[in-house]
Write a protein that holds these residues in place. Structure first.
Motif, PDB file in Angstrom:
ATOM      1  N   VAL A 450       0.853  -1.193   0.000  1.00  0.00           N
ATOM      2  CA  VAL A 450       0.000   0.000   0.000  1.00  0.00           C
ATOM      3  C   VAL A 450       0.886   1.239   0.000  1.00  0.00           C
ATOM      4  O   VAL A 450       1.799   1.360   0.824  1.00  0.00           O
ATOM      5  N   THR A 451       0.608   2.143  -0.924  1.00  0.00           N
ATOM      6  CA  THR A 451       1.365   3.400  -1.021  1.00  0.00           C
ATOM      7  C   THR A 451       0.396   4.564  -1.017  1.00  0.00           C
ATOM      8  O   THR A 451      -0.604   4.560  -1.766  1.00  0.00           O
ATOM      9  N   VAL A 452       0.684   5.569  -0.207  1.00  0.00           N
ATOM     10  CA  VAL A 452      -0.139   6.775  -0.149  1.00  0.00           C
ATOM     11  C   VAL A 452       0.729   7.951  -0.567  1.00  0.00           C
ATOM     12  O   VAL A 452       1.794   8.192   0.035  1.00  0.00           O
ATOM     13  N   SER A 453       0.298   8.667  -1.601  1.00  0.00           N
ATOM     14  CA  SER A 453       1.063   9.824  -2.088  1.00  0.00           C
ATOM     15  C   SER A 453       0.244  11.090  -1.924  1.00  0.00           C
ATOM     16  O   SER A 453      -0.984  11.064  -1.932  1.00  0.00           O
ATOM     17  N   LEU A 454       0.967  12.204  -1.781  1.00  0.00           N
ATOM     18  CA  LEU A 454       0.332  13.513  -1.576  1.00  0.00           C
ATOM     19  C   LEU A 454       1.005  14.532  -2.453  1.00  0.00           C
ATOM     20  O   LEU A 454       2.254  14.592  -2.518  1.00  0.00           O
ATOM     21  N   GLN A 455       0.210  15.321  -3.142  1.00  0.00           N
ATOM     22  CA  GLN A 455       0.769  16.407  -3.939  1.00  0.00           C
ATOM     23  C   GLN A 455      -0.181  17.601  -3.941  1.00  0.00           C
ATOM     24  O   GLN A 455      -1.396  17.450  -3.809  1.00  0.00           O
ATOM     25  N   SER A 456       0.412  18.782  -4.089  1.00  0.00           N
ATOM     26  CA  SER A 456      -0.385  20.012  -4.121  1.00  0.00           C
ATOM     27  C   SER A 456      -1.035  20.183  -5.487  1.00  0.00           C
ATOM     28  O   SER A 456      -0.532  19.712  -6.503  1.00  0.00           O
ATOM     29  N   THR A 457      -2.183  20.858  -5.496  1.00  0.00           N
ATOM     30  CA  THR A 457      -2.886  21.223  -6.725  1.00  0.00           C
ATOM     31  C   THR A 457      -3.217  22.714  -6.657  1.00  0.00           C
ATOM     32  O   THR A 457      -3.138  23.316  -5.589  1.00  0.00           O
ATOM     33  N   PRO A 458      -3.570  23.325  -7.782  1.00  0.00           N
ATOM     34  CA  PRO A 458      -3.900  24.771  -7.750  1.00  0.00           C
ATOM     35  C   PRO A 458      -5.036  25.110  -6.797  1.00  0.00           C
ATOM     36  O   PRO A 458      -5.078  26.213  -6.250  1.00  0.00           O
ATOM     37  N   ASP A 459      -5.954  24.145  -6.570  1.00  0.00           N
ATOM     38  CA  ASP A 459      -7.114  24.415  -5.724  1.00  0.00           C
ATOM     39  C   ASP A 459      -7.008  23.815  -4.330  1.00  0.00           C
ATOM     40  O   ASP A 459      -7.928  23.951  -3.528  1.00  0.00           O
ATOM     41  N   SER A 523      -9.565  14.353  -3.961  1.00  0.00           N
ATOM     42  CA  SER A 523      -9.215  15.769  -4.129  1.00  0.00           C
ATOM     43  C   SER A 523      -9.715  16.544  -2.918  1.00  0.00           C
ATOM     44  O   SER A 523     -10.862  16.382  -2.500  1.00  0.00           O
ATOM     45  N   VAL A 524      -8.847  17.374  -2.368  1.00  0.00           N
ATOM     46  CA  VAL A 524      -9.187  18.152  -1.172  1.00  0.00           C
ATOM     47  C   VAL A 524      -9.075  19.631  -1.523  1.00  0.00           C
ATOM     48  O   VAL A 524      -7.960  20.142  -1.681  1.00  0.00           O
ATOM     49  N   PRO A 525     -10.195  20.323  -1.686  1.00  0.00           N
ATOM     50  CA  PRO A 525     -10.128  21.744  -2.030  1.00  0.00           C
ATOM     51  C   PRO A 525      -9.762  22.603  -0.825  1.00  0.00           C
ATOM     52  O   PRO A 525     -10.057  22.246   0.325  1.00  0.00           O
ATOM     53  N   ASP A 526      -9.117  23.715  -1.101  1.00  0.00           N
ATOM     54  CA  ASP A 526      -8.813  24.697  -0.052  1.00  0.00           C
ATOM     55  C   ASP A 526     -10.025  25.614   0.059  1.00  0.00           C
ATOM     56  O   ASP A 526     -10.253  26.472  -0.790  1.00  0.00           O
ATOM     57  N   THR A 527     -10.827  25.427   1.089  1.00  0.00           N
ATOM     58  CA  THR A 527     -12.099  26.152   1.217  1.00  0.00           C
ATOM     59  C   THR A 527     -12.107  26.982   2.486  1.00  0.00           C
ATOM     60  O   THR A 527     -12.359  26.466   3.571  1.00  0.00           O
ATOM     61  N   PRO A 528     -11.789  28.283   2.384  1.00  0.00           N
ATOM     62  CA  PRO A 528     -11.812  29.150   3.568  1.00  0.00           C
ATOM     63  C   PRO A 528     -13.186  29.191   4.184  1.00  0.00           C
ATOM     64  O   PRO A 528     -14.202  28.934   3.507  1.00  0.00           O
ATOM     65  N   PRO A 529     -13.284  29.514   5.463  1.00  0.00           N
ATOM     66  CA  PRO A 529     -14.595  29.619   6.114  1.00  0.00           C
ATOM     67  C   PRO A 529     -15.469  30.636   5.424  1.00  0.00           C
ATOM     68  O   PRO A 529     -14.973  31.622   4.864  1.00  0.00           O
ATOM     69  N   THR A 530     -16.794  30.417   5.448  1.00  0.00           N
ATOM     70  CA  THR A 530     -17.749  31.349   4.855  1.00  0.00           C
ATOM     71  C   THR A 530     -17.619  32.714   5.507  1.00  0.00           C
ATOM     72  O   THR A 530     -17.571  32.839   6.716  1.00  0.00           O
ATOM     73  N   GLY A 531     -17.583  33.764   4.665  1.00  0.00           N
ATOM     74  CA  GLY A 531     -17.490  35.119   5.195  1.00  0.00           C
ATOM     75  C   GLY A 531     -16.123  35.715   5.011  1.00  0.00           C
ATOM     76  O   GLY A 531     -15.926  36.916   5.145  1.00  0.00           O
TER      77      GLY A 531
END
Length: 532
Positions: A450-459, A523-531
């Protein structure tokens, strides 16, 4: 010469009014079209007949007062009831043709007939006859002005209509009233001035109505739907709605609310919100649900309380809307009970069973222990899913690489982590941990590598869990796609559901590739808190 020009222009205006009437008549199904057709037809016929008389000399013209002035009064006053009915229907104030409305429409011609009979009779004081004339003029002016204000205000109120529609429609009868009523005074300046007033009233009518009908599409884009919609949205909704003043006295209630009040209209007396619900407005605002009996059936309602203010932000009262949530509350209660059973009773019983099985040295006992372990994991997944779906959490910055390593470290089986970057995203940390745990847990259970990889995306970032196992059965993937667990199409556990729901909570996406082992991509989006 002047009289001929005035007569010709009057005939042309009358023809234009009749053409407008015929055009609108073809749209008889539009709000107010029938009344508008009748109004413009009567004005057109009256103006045409008078103008023909002026043009031919049948109606003697000296200074455009005398007979001409009297006939012009007939032209704009007699059909004024039709104008009022058009204004009401066009602006969504539906009025049935009852005896009262029939009198409204027929009042001007009836008064003229009475005035004519009295003037022909002997011994009737001139003052009495004159009083009838003054009464009908004031009555006609009141209807013209009321209709004008109603049409202009209503077309101005809604974005789908333009105020110019109202101005054009209202300007026509106002032009007739002002121009023709002022002839006795304007004609004192000379016959030319009197003729100009005659023409201005005629052209004003045809130009105003023509502009409204042909240029501004007054009968294709009407304000009626806005007015009726505003009124009916309260009456037609299944919600219980009432309006209370600043002292919390009920001033209006819709039909559903009246049914809840045993058919009595709470707005008919001095009933307060507290009288109806046993708590004041602030209590309703803070209450989770309110229990009411509607048509003999008790139910739970979610109360929404909003403040009514005027344009100066002065508080006028409140609107209380109650939406039935009986089924929702029952479902919540059932889920709560089932959750408690899974979290406590079932887990406790499994612990007892494991303890007894450990004392048995047998292959069957080992199989039983593995089975109880799977059931225990299902219980854990159920608890996590309940936490994901029932709790609301603020998004916060999360070091995804650190969270990934911490989660993988809890497994006894070796899991390779490839994370050369350390992206920090603002997200729901609990949901992200649950998603990672579900994907890794599924891989460790069915594979050796089992291999788990992580990389950044624009979002945000992307997690990928790759294993060399047999792949996820098509039945389980199909169940995730359809969103249902059917008898012949069901998953073997809650792990993949936890992964799917956790990813949705993050606002991300999850995909599966089973062509060579299993690859789960999150995919994990960067979602700032509402407001922010």
């Amino acid at each position: 010469m002047l009289v001929g020009i005035v007569g010709a222009l009057g005939i042309s205006s009358a023809a234009g009014l009749l053409a407008i009437s015929a055009t609108v008549a073809r749209r008889y199904d539009k709000p107010g079209a029938a009344w508008f057709t009748g109004y413009t037809a009567l004005v057109g016929v009256g103006l045409g007949a008078l103008s023909v008389g002026v043009f031919t000399g049948f109606v003697p013209v000296t200074d455009f007062t005398g007979a001409v002035g009297r006939w012009l009064a007939f032209v704009w006053i007699i059909p004024v009831g039709l104008w009022a009915m058009f204004a009401l229907r066009y602006t969504g104030r539906f009025v049935s043709l009852t005896l009262k409305t029939s009198i409204l429409v027929a009042f001007p011609p009836l008064v003229f007939i009475i005035q004519f009979i009295l003037s022909s009779a002997s011994g009737v004081p001139t003052q009495a006859i004159g009083l009838f004339g003054i009464t009908i003029r004031y009555y006609a002016v009141a209807l013209v002005v009321a209709g004008m204000v109603l049409v202009v205000r209503t077309t101005r109120r809604y974005d789908h209509t333009t105020v110019w529609q109202g101005v054009a429609l209202a300007g026509a009868p106002v032009a007739m009233w002002l121009s023709w009523s002022s002839i006795p005074y304007i004609a004192q300046l000379g016959r030319t001035a009197g003729g100009a007033a005659y023409v201005l009233g005629s052209l004003g009518a045809v130009c105003g109505f023509g502009l409204a009908v042909f240029r501004l599409d007054a009968f294709d884009i009407a304000p009626t739907v806005g007015v009726v919609g505003e009124r009916d949205i309260v009456e037609e909704t299944d919600d219980l709605v009432l309006i209370a003043d600043e002292e919390h006295r009920v001033v209006r209630a819709n039909e559903r609310m009246r049914i809840a009040s045993d058919g009595a209209d709470p707005a008919a007396g001095t009933v307060t919100v507290e009288d109806m619900f046993g708590t004041d407005v602030d209590g309703l605002r803070s209450a989770e649900t309110v229990t009411l009996s509607v048509a003999g059936v008790s139910g739970k309602y979610d109360a929404q309380v909003s403040t009514v203010v005027d344009r100066t932000d002065r508080r006028l009262g409140t609107v209380v809307s109650l939406r039935e949530v009986t089924e929702r509350e029952l479902r919540k209660e059932r889920l709560s009970v089932l959750n408690r059973v899974l979290r406590h009773n079932l887990r406790n019983q499994l612990d007892v069973l494991d303890a007894h099985l450990d004392a048995i040295d047998d292959d069957h006992a080992e199989t039983a222990i593995e089975t109880t372990g799977r059931i225990a994991r299902m219980s854990d997944h159920a608890r996590t899913i309940d936490q994901l779906l029932s709790e609301t959490r603020e998004h916060a910055p999360v070091d995804v690489a650190e969270l990934l390593r911490d989660t993988v470290a809890t497994y006894d089986s070796p899991v390779t982590v490839e994370a050369t970057e350390s992206p920090v995203v603002t997200t729901d940390g609990v949901a992200l941990e649950a998603a990672i745990e579900s994907a890794v847990d599924n891989a460790v259970m069915h594979a050796t590598d089992v291999t788990v990889s992580l990389q950044s995306t624009p979002d945000g970032c992307e997690l990928r869990v790759v294993d060399d196992g047999p792949g996820i059965p098509e039945s389980e993937l199909s169940a995730l796609e359809t969103g249902t667990e059917a008898p012949l199409r069901h998953g073997t556990g809650l792990g993949l559901w936890q992964l799917t729901w956790a990813t949705r909570t993050l606002g991300g996406e999850v995909s599966f590739d089973t062509s060579d082992g299993t690859t789960v991509t999150i995919s994990v989006p960067d979602t700032p808190p509402t407001g922010e």
